[in-house]
Write a protein that holds these residues in place. Structure first.
Motif, mmCIF file in Angstrom:
data_model
loop_
_atom_site.group_PDB
_atom_site.id
_atom_site.type_symbol
_atom_site.label_atom_id
_atom_site.label_comp_id
_atom_site.label_asym_id
_atom_site.label_seq_id
_atom_site.Cartn_x
_atom_site.Cartn_y
_atom_site.Cartn_z
ATOM 1 N N PRO A 10 0.838 -1.205 0.000
ATOM 2 C CA PRO A 10 0.000 0.000 0.000
ATOM 3 C C PRO A 10 0.874 1.258 0.000
ATOM 4 O O PRO A 10 1.778 1.394 0.826
ATOM 5 N N LYS A 14 1.678 2.415 -7.090
ATOM 6 C CA LYS A 14 1.014 1.705 -8.204
ATOM 7 C C LYS A 14 0.053 2.641 -8.939
ATOM 8 O O LYS A 14 0.067 2.725 -10.163
ATOM 9 N N GLY A 15 -0.798 3.319 -8.172
ATOM 10 C CA GLY A 15 -1.796 4.203 -8.790
ATOM 11 C C GLY A 15 -1.161 5.397 -9.477
ATOM 12 O O GLY A 15 -1.719 5.938 -10.432
ATOM 13 N N THR A 16 0.009 5.812 -8.992
ATOM 14 C CA THR A 16 0.726 6.929 -9.629
ATOM 15 C C THR A 16 1.294 6.498 -10.978
ATOM 16 O O THR A 16 1.243 7.241 -11.956
ATOM 17 N N LEU A 36 -13.605 -1.030 -5.989
ATOM 18 C CA LEU A 36 -14.240 -1.218 -4.674
ATOM 19 C C LEU A 36 -14.735 0.115 -4.115
ATOM 20 O O LEU A 36 -15.840 0.187 -3.562
ATOM 21 N N PHE A 87 -4.510 -5.962 -8.139
ATOM 22 C CA PHE A 87 -5.011 -7.331 -8.315
ATOM 23 C C PHE A 87 -4.021 -8.069 -9.202
ATOM 24 O O PHE A 87 -3.650 -7.535 -10.255
ATOM 25 N N ARG A 124 4.208 8.606 3.465
ATOM 26 C CA ARG A 124 3.657 8.934 2.142
ATOM 27 C C ARG A 124 2.133 8.976 2.168
ATOM 28 O O ARG A 124 1.507 9.818 1.561
ATOM 29 N N MET A 125 1.560 8.008 2.860
ATOM 30 C CA MET A 125 0.102 7.936 2.833
ATOM 31 C C MET A 125 -0.555 9.029 3.649
ATOM 32 O O MET A 125 -1.649 9.464 3.336
ATOM 33 N N ARG A 128 -0.870 11.798 1.238
ATOM 34 C CA ARG A 128 -1.547 11.537 -0.052
ATOM 35 C C ARG A 128 -2.905 12.242 -0.093
ATOM 36 O O ARG A 128 -3.625 12.309 0.882
ATOM 37 N N ASN A 139 0.333 14.206 -3.788
ATOM 38 C CA ASN A 139 0.951 14.130 -2.472
ATOM 39 C C ASN A 139 1.331 15.551 -2.088
ATOM 40 O O ASN A 139 2.047 16.214 -2.855
ATOM 41 N N THR A 142 5.304 15.515 -1.932
ATOM 42 C CA THR A 142 6.194 15.134 -3.042
ATOM 43 C C THR A 142 5.579 15.329 -4.428
ATOM 44 O O THR A 142 6.294 15.299 -5.420
ATOM 45 N N ASN A 143 4.271 15.511 -4.504
ATOM 46 C CA ASN A 143 3.632 15.597 -5.823
ATOM 47 C C ASN A 143 2.378 16.466 -5.716
ATOM 48 O O ASN A 143 1.260 15.999 -5.926
ATOM 49 N N ASP A 163 -9.018 5.340 4.483
ATOM 50 C CA ASP A 163 -8.101 4.297 4.972
ATOM 51 C C ASP A 163 -6.650 4.780 5.026
ATOM 52 O O ASP A 163 -5.739 3.982 5.204
ATOM 53 N N ARG A 172 -3.100 -2.162 7.267
ATOM 54 C CA ARG A 172 -2.985 -2.592 5.859
ATOM 55 C C ARG A 172 -1.618 -3.222 5.604
ATOM 56 O O ARG A 172 -1.512 -4.248 4.938
ATOM 57 N N GLY A 198 11.243 1.751 -5.778
ATOM 58 C CA GLY A 198 10.202 2.783 -5.710
ATOM 59 C C GLY A 198 10.545 3.953 -4.814
ATOM 60 O O GLY A 198 9.705 4.835 -4.612
ATOM 61 N N VAL A 205 11.115 6.224 -11.299
ATOM 62 C CA VAL A 205 10.426 4.937 -11.118
ATOM 63 C C VAL A 205 9.719 4.569 -12.423
ATOM 64 O O VAL A 205 9.806 3.432 -12.907
HETATM 65 P P1 AP5 Z 1 -6.008 0.094 -3.142
HETATM 66 O O1 AP5 Z 1 -6.715 1.320 -3.485
HETATM 67 O O2 AP5 Z 1 -5.515 -0.802 -4.217
HETATM 68 O O3 AP5 Z 1 -4.877 0.474 -2.138
HETATM 69 P P2 AP5 Z 1 -3.373 -0.063 -2.008
HETATM 70 O O4 AP5 Z 1 -2.890 -1.221 -2.748
HETATM 71 O O5 AP5 Z 1 -3.277 -0.185 -0.546
HETATM 72 O O6 AP5 Z 1 -2.576 0.937 -2.716
HETATM 73 P P3 AP5 Z 1 -2.691 2.427 -2.594
HETATM 74 O O7 AP5 Z 1 -3.725 2.947 -3.531
HETATM 75 O O8 AP5 Z 1 -2.818 2.800 -1.136
HETATM 76 O O9 AP5 Z 1 -1.220 2.878 -3.003
HETATM 77 P P4 AP5 Z 1 -0.511 2.919 -4.405
HETATM 78 O O10 AP5 Z 1 0.542 1.857 -4.466
HETATM 79 O O11 AP5 Z 1 -1.482 3.008 -5.524
HETATM 80 O O12 AP5 Z 1 0.265 4.294 -4.209
HETATM 81 P P5 AP5 Z 1 -0.068 5.742 -4.823
HETATM 82 O O13 AP5 Z 1 0.308 5.781 -6.251
HETATM 83 O O14 AP5 Z 1 -1.431 6.193 -4.429
HETATM 84 O O15 AP5 Z 1 -6.933 -0.823 -2.188
HETATM 85 C C1 AP5 Z 1 -7.687 -0.252 -1.128
HETATM 86 C C2 AP5 Z 1 -8.315 -1.375 -0.316
HETATM 87 O O16 AP5 Z 1 -9.207 -2.147 -1.145
HETATM 88 C C3 AP5 Z 1 -7.329 -2.403 0.249
HETATM 89 O O17 AP5 Z 1 -6.793 -1.987 1.500
HETATM 90 C C4 AP5 Z 1 -8.232 -3.643 0.393
HETATM 91 O O18 AP5 Z 1 -9.050 -3.526 1.554
HETATM 92 C C5 AP5 Z 1 -9.133 -3.536 -0.826
HETATM 93 N N1 AP5 Z 1 -8.590 -4.258 -1.999
HETATM 94 C C6 AP5 Z 1 -8.090 -3.706 -3.139
HETATM 95 N N2 AP5 Z 1 -7.690 -4.661 -3.988
HETATM 96 C C7 AP5 Z 1 -7.936 -5.846 -3.384
HETATM 97 C C8 AP5 Z 1 -7.715 -7.197 -3.751
HETATM 98 N N3 AP5 Z 1 -7.144 -7.532 -4.925
HETATM 99 N N4 AP5 Z 1 -8.076 -8.166 -2.867
HETATM 100 C C9 AP5 Z 1 -8.654 -7.868 -1.688
HETATM 101 N N5 AP5 Z 1 -8.892 -6.598 -1.273
HETATM 102 C C10 AP5 Z 1 -8.522 -5.598 -2.117
HETATM 103 O O19 AP5 Z 1 1.043 6.605 -4.034
HETATM 104 C C11 AP5 Z 1 0.944 6.820 -2.633
HETATM 105 C C12 AP5 Z 1 1.403 8.260 -2.319
HETATM 106 O O20 AP5 Z 1 2.805 8.347 -2.580
HETATM 107 C C13 AP5 Z 1 0.740 9.339 -3.190
HETATM 108 O O21 AP5 Z 1 0.548 10.493 -2.411
HETATM 109 C C14 AP5 Z 1 1.783 9.600 -4.306
HETATM 110 O O22 AP5 Z 1 1.703 10.939 -4.802
HETATM 111 C C15 AP5 Z 1 3.082 9.357 -3.564
HETATM 112 N N6 AP5 Z 1 4.144 8.800 -4.414
HETATM 113 C C16 AP5 Z 1 3.989 7.860 -5.410
HETATM 114 N N7 AP5 Z 1 5.195 7.558 -5.951
HETATM 115 C C17 AP5 Z 1 6.113 8.298 -5.257
HETATM 116 C C18 AP5 Z 1 7.541 8.419 -5.341
HETATM 117 N N8 AP5 Z 1 8.267 7.705 -6.251
HETATM 118 N N9 AP5 Z 1 8.160 9.265 -4.482
HETATM 119 C C19 AP5 Z 1 7.445 9.987 -3.569
HETATM 120 N N10 AP5 Z 1 6.088 9.937 -3.447
HETATM 121 C C20 AP5 Z 1 5.442 9.093 -4.284
#
Ligand code: AP5
Length: 230
Positions: A10, A14-16, A36, A87, A124-125, A128, A139, A142-143, A163, A172, A198, A205
């Motif tokens: 988490p 990934k979403g970025t 979801l 997924f 980070r979170m 976010r 972010n 950072t962003n 969350d 998580r 990452g 990245v």
């Molecule tokens: P989901 O929304 O998929 O959450 P996650 O996997 O926990 O991932 P995140 O969205 O929190 O993080 P990310 O890796 O996308 O990072 P982001 O790019 O946002 O799932 C939510 C919930 O749904 C789960 O907890 C679970 O309950 C359920 N769920 C989902 N899929 C499921 C499955 N397959 N099975 C069962 N349950 C499921 O970046 C994070 C922050 O960091 C941002 O602010 C961004 O700007 C910053 N950032 C990104 N890259 C960098 C970098 N290189 N340097 C500095 N900052 C950075």
């Protein structure tokens, strides 16, 4: 059909990175968390069930997420492939995905693992923000967006995910990282896992992920240490 699985703890990014990879390959992003959250916002039975798990930082049960995610993957938008963000998250989900793709002679082509040490992720979170309309990711540290509190892409207000509270983030990490390692092992055994550091700036990245798609060898891409964290 080109199927890319994007793995990471988490908050790993990934979403970025998913939209950039999608544009690079000309395929859509399918994000399980977005699916979801849309169900939760709609108040559907699925959304009410999912919310019980998501609000506690737990994974939604495999049978529920597998059904809705694979239905989405069968959709016309994903006919040429997709970037799968979030997924599979368990070995059972990875095996269900393999079976569904194999029915049409397809398979996962690349599994890209964005590795970030866990201690970096809680911070980070906390900073976010996502846009209320489409979940575009920012972010404040950072962003940041160009205009504070507004999405650069659609102008909608930026909000904090429920969350992303520290206690839920820690839950998580504790509950979701061990099964993620099983998924990484699944793709490592298949010879298609690439690991990217990452901790680098977002653009670097992204460049490493694109390089990993082109690379023939399952190896570390970028300067990080293998197994450095998540
Ligand atoms: P989901 O929304 O998929 O959450 P996650 O996997 O926990 O991932 P995140 O969205 O929190 O993080 P990310 O890796 O996308 O990072 P982001 O790019 O946002 O799932 C939510 C919930 O749904 C789960 O907890 C679970 O309950 C359920 N769920 C989902 N899929 C499921 C499955 N397959 N099975 C069962 N349950 C499921 O970046 C994070 C922050 O960091 C941002 O602010 C961004 O700007 C910053 N950032 C990104 N890259 C960098 C970098 N290189 N340097 C500095 N900052 C950075």
């Amino acid at each position: 059909m080109t199927v890319v699985v994007l793995l990471g703890a988490p908050g790993a990014g990934k979403g970025t990175q998913a939209p950039m990879l999608a544009e690079h390959l000309g395929v859509p992003v399918l994000a399980s968390g977005d699916l979801l959250r849309a169900a939760v916002a709609a108040g559907s039975p699925l959304g009410r069930e999912a919310d019980r798990y998501m609000s506690r930082g737990q994974l939604v049960p495999d049978h529920t997420i597998v059904r809705i995610f694979l239905d989405q993957l069968k959709g016309a938008d994903a006919a040429t492939g997709a970037i799968l963000d979030g997924f599979p998250r368990t070995r059972a989900q990875a095996e269900a995905l393999d079976r569904a793709l194999a029915e049409h002679g397809d398979r996962v082509d690349h599994a890209l693992y964005i590795e970030v040490p866990l201690e970096d992720l809680v911070e980070r979170m906390a900073s976010r923000r996502i846009c209320a309309a489409n979940g575009h990711v920012y972010n404040v540290a950072t962003n940041p967006p160009q205009v504070a509190g507004r999405c650069d892409l659609d102008g909608s207000p930026l909000v904090q995910r429920p969350d992303d509270q520290e206690a839920t983030v820690r839950a998580r990490m504790a509950q979701q990282v061990p099964p993620l390692e099983d998924v990484a092992d699944h793709y490592r055994a298949a010879g298609i896992l690439r690991t990217v550091d990452g901790r680098q700036p977002i653009e670097e990245v992204g460049a490493d992920l694109v390089a990993a798609l082109a690379s023939g060898d399952p190896a570390q891409v970028g300067p990080g240490e293998p197994g450095s964290g998540s």
